[in-house]
Design a protein around this motif. Structure first.
Motif, short mmCIF file in Angstrom:
data_model
loop_
_atom_site.label_atom_id
_atom_site.label_comp_id
_atom_site.label_asym_id
_atom_site.label_seq_id
_atom_site.Cartn_x
_atom_site.Cartn_y
_atom_site.Cartn_z
N GLU A 58 -18.28 -6.68 26.20
CA GLU A 58 -19.35 -5.69 26.17
C GLU A 58 -19.89 -5.62 24.74
OE1 GLU A 58 -20.31 -1.10 27.48
OE2 GLU A 58 -18.70 -2.24 28.43
N PRO A 73 -29.02 -0.70 27.64
CA PRO A 73 -27.56 -0.78 27.59
C PRO A 73 -26.96 -0.27 28.90
CG PRO A 73 -28.33 1.08 26.30
CD PRO A 73 -29.57 0.34 26.74
N PRO A 74 -25.74 -0.66 29.21
CA PRO A 74 -24.87 -1.55 28.41
C PRO A 74 -25.23 -3.02 28.61
CG PRO A 74 -23.73 -0.89 30.39
CD PRO A 74 -25.05 -0.14 30.40
N ARG A 84 -23.46 -6.85 28.70
CA ARG A 84 -22.17 -7.55 28.80
C ARG A 84 -22.41 -9.05 28.85
NH1 ARG A 84 -20.86 -3.05 32.13
NH2 ARG A 84 -21.58 -4.16 34.00
#
Length: 803
Positions: free
Chosen positions: A684, A732-733, A735
């Motif tokens: 992440e 966001p998020p 990854r």
């Protein structure tokens, strides 16, 4: 019951009956009233006409409630013993014959004619002598009539033809026994014979069961020892030509039912032989070409294969066809009929038949062994196609084949060839449909690391043709794999074509990475549109358009070991885990093409090594078992350990099918694999463009741990571009995930935005727009898949091609 004695004052009535009163005749109208009364009736029952005419006929019956009178009134003719009451009260049990005939007084009405003989002992004695003379001189159906034209004797054949016993007819005239056309003329001929005119030939109708049949009869005088004509003998036989025509029509009718019941030419040839022998010929041989031929055979002869040979049950046994090739010269009976295009009759001792038997004993052996004295050869032709030749022989029958027999044989041959032509057309259509069907199915299974897979497809053998069953294996992003099994409603070319369109649509929707329930919803819309298009173009009964199509779509992810599936009217998948078999509880959605109804997905986690079985409903429809037995059998076959998945497929089909299926069967069996944590890495990232360099570093280090340093350069470029896009245009998020299987390296970047990237062509002075183009050029596949929230952009590299 005893009769009352006749008074002594009237002895003459017992022994001497007036010539015109030897038949008691009574006519009864529709109301049951006596409308006619003869002198014979007066002598027999004692009533003068004035006392009985216009009275109820029931008063003459000793037992008026007897059921036999209701039977007599219901049918066209009745015969039997009647209990009548004499005028003086005593009972008389008499043999009577009752005819129902059109009324002579009321147009359209009917009446009953009741007749009974009035005879004395002298007449009976004379009848016995006349009968003996007749049966000594008459060779066939025969009856003897005395000088009063009363029947004295009737042969067994006559009784059988008229369905009457001799005792019932004795003493009656021919017009009483058979009140049909020609009886009066026959009696006039009898009178002429009695007057010395000599024998006569007449035509009349005798058989009440077949009043249309004409009988030819001869009237012959019967003379006593002194040469005086004492009686007339009638001998008769049915019209042979009419009987022959009827037999031929019945044979053609039977041929229409029995010839051509299957799609095999050899079976059709055997059916021709079975119809022809023994009804038409005593022996039959059918020889077929390997393939239907247009036009005449070559001048050096033609090669045939014996498809059928049959002889009469009491004839000599003939060897069964062994498939040997018979080379028939052009002058031989089969070669000549094929060259000329029509049949020919060969009489006994024909030189061509003799030469054929000498020079080609293999082909003509059945002629010699059956002792056939008359031969008939006809080609099996339908339009401009020739399928072979049929040969018929007669050995037991003394009469040879004639022109009418040739016509009949050609009709039988034409029906046989037409059936063969239909079978060829059906086989060609079946082959074309099978070719299309197989070309639309996966030719090879794609390489992927998520599942071990084996498949089977069994086409239908029904006359309707192959159906629209199919299966597919579709690699998806992130090493996931989609499994598909479907069944298009209907059979034949249209179903196969519809199957191809539906399968193509599934692949297209799978490339978009839709969840199973959404994919089926889009597929349902497509089938609705297909159905509307076909209904507008061709509103025929066989235009299905895919309505009623079933489909099961599932996606397996080896990283999470989860299977997500949805179905549209299709049987649920079976899963084997730890030796136990169960159905997955996938919600049963409606078949495709109904429109507007929802589909639901079902998701479950499967242990590594689990077995998944997808199939079409043809597998569960054996003729010998009900559905519960079929399911038990399938579960038992899946639960047994096997060396490989091909053995599992073969075991399932072998245990469930004892015959070729009436419906198509598609079977797909898969064993799950898993990608363990050492093959998948996820990070992440902080939502900052400065993290792009960190993402490149993390990816490079992971590739080094996997010993994939040669892929580092391209992977750094891919990670840099996709992570930068996520920071610039996503939310966001964020990854980053790398997946390494045996063949591919997958790079995935997730963010919570639903905005998908699009490749575009950058112009010369544009500062951006080249990133995705670069990704597309450096990888084998790339794309975007959406989730409930967010999206994942992915790209795949084939490791075998790196460097």
């Amino acid at each position: 019951m005893e009769r009352r004695p006749t008074p002594p004052s009237q002895p003459a009535q017992t022994h001497a009956v007036p010539q015109g009163a030897r038949t008691a005749t009574v006519t009864v109208d529709e109301r049951g009233m006596v409308s006619g009364w003869s002198d014979g009736a007066r002598l027999l029952l004692g009533y003068p006409p004035a006392e009985i005419l216009g009275q109820q006929a029931a008063r003459l019956l000793a037992d008026p409630d007897r059921d036999a009178w209701r039977e007599a009134a219901a049918g066209p003719r009745w015969s039997g013993t009647a209990a009548l009451r004499h005028r003086d009260g005593h009972r008389l049990d008499l043999d009577v014959l009752v005819h129902r005939r059109p009324s002579g007084e009321r147009p359209g009405g009917t009446e009953w004619l009741v007749v009974s003989p009035v005879a004395g002992p002298a007449a009976a004695a004379a009848g016995e002598a006349l009968g003996e003379w007749a049966f000594q001189q008459s060779p066939c159906v025969a009856a003897v009539f005395d000088e009063g034209l009363r029947l004295a004797r009737a042969s067994v054949a006559t009784q059988r033809t008229l369905s009457l016993a001799e005792g019932m007819m004795r003493g009656l005239r021919l017009t009483d026994v058979v009140p049909y056309e020609g009886s009066a003329e026959a009696e006039a001929g009898m009178r002429r014979v009695l007057d010395g005119a000599g024998p006569e030939e007449i035509s009349l109708h005798l058989d009440p069961a077949d009043p249309e049949r004409t009988w030819h009869a001869w009237l012959m005088p019967l003379k006593d020892a002194d040469g005086r004509v004492r009686a007339v003998a009638l001998t008769a036989h049915a019209d042979a030509s009419q009987q022959l025509v009827r037999r031929r029509m019945l044979l053609l009718s039977e041929a229409g039912v029995r010839i051509g019941t299957g799609s095999d030419a050899q079976r059709t040839a055997q059916e021709l032989a079975e119809v022809a022998v023994p009804a038409f010929a005593d022996v039959c041989a059918v020889d077929l070409l390997d393939a239907p031929r247009h036009g005449a055979p070559p001048p050096d002869g033609v090669a045939l294969r014996r498809a059928a040979v049959r002889s009469a049950p009491d004839g000599p046994p003939l060897p069964r066809p062994s498939g040997e090739v018979l080379r028939c010269p052009p002058w031989s009976p089969p070669g000549r009929c094929l060259a000329e295009g029509h049949g020919r009759v060969y009489p006994a001792g024909d030189e061509v038949v003799g030469r054929w038997a000498r020079e080609d004993p293999q082909a003509a052996s059945w002629v010699r062994e059956s002792g056939a004295h008359s031969l008939l050869a006809v080609p099996l032709r339908a339009g401009d196609l020739t399928f072979g030749a049929a040969l018929f022989g007669r050995s037991r029958r003394t009469e040879p084949f004639d022109a009418d027999d040739l016509w009949l044989a050609e009709q039988l041959a034409a029906r046989t060839a037409t059936s063969m032509q239909g079978a060829v057309r059906t086989q060609r259509q079946h082959t074309t449909t099978m070719t299309l069907q197989r070309s639309l199915l996966p030719q090879t299974l794609p390489e992927q690391a998520a599942l071990d897979i084996a498949t089977r497809y069994l086409p239908s053998v029904s006359q309707a043709g192959v159906g629209g069953d199919w299966f597919d294996v579709i690699p998806l992003s992130g090493t996931r794999v989609a499994l598909v099994v479907g069944d298009v409603v209907g059979h034949g070319m249209r179903a196969a074509a519809t199957m191809g369109r539906v399968r193509t649509a599934v692949r297209t929707l799978a490339d978009v990475d839709l969840p199973p329930d959404e994919l089926l919803s889009h597929l349902d819309d497509l089938v609705v549109h297909l159905s509307a298009e076909e209904a507008g173009a061709d509103n025929s009964a066989d235009t299905a358009g895919g309505v009623g199509t079933t489909c099961l779509y599932g996606v397996y992810d080896p990283v999470t070991r989860r299977l997500c599936a949805a179905r549209a009217g299709h049987p649920p998948p079976a899963v084997v885990t730890a030796g136990s078999v169960r159905f997955l509880d996938v919600p049963a959605g409606p078949p495709l093409g109904l429109g507007g109804l929802p589909f639901e997905s079902y998701e479950t986690e499967l242990p590594e090594g689990s077995l998944i079985a997808l199939y079409t409903n043809g597998l569960l429809e054996p003729r010998e078992h009900d559905i519960d037995d079929a399911l038990d059998t399938m579960f038992a076959a899946l639960a047994r350990p096997a060396r490989n998945l091909d053995s599992v497929c073969d075991r399932v089909l072998t245990s469930m099918l004892t015959h070729r299926p009436d419906d198509d069967i598609a079977l797909l069996v898969a064993r799950t694999r898993a990608l363990h944590a050492d093959r998948v890495t996820t990070w992440e990232l902080p939502f900052d463009l400065a993290a792009v360099a960190e993402a490149r570093k993390l990816a490079t280090e992971q590739l080094a741990a996997w010993h994939l340093e040669e892929a580092a350069f391209i992977t750094e470029l891919i990670v840099s571009e996709m992570v930068t896009n996520a920071f610039r245009y996503g939310r966001p998020p964020v990854r980053l995930r790398l997946i390494h299987d045996d063949h591919t390296l997958t790079c995935e970047v997730f963010d919570s935005s639903n905005t998908a990237p699009h490749m575009r062509r950058a112009h010369t002075y544009d500062e951006g727009g080249r990133g995705l183009l670069l990704v597309g050029q450096l990888t084998q596949r790339w794309g975007t898949r959406h989730a409930g929230t967010g999206k994942t952009v992915w790209a795949e590299q084939y490791l075998a091609e790196v460097g």
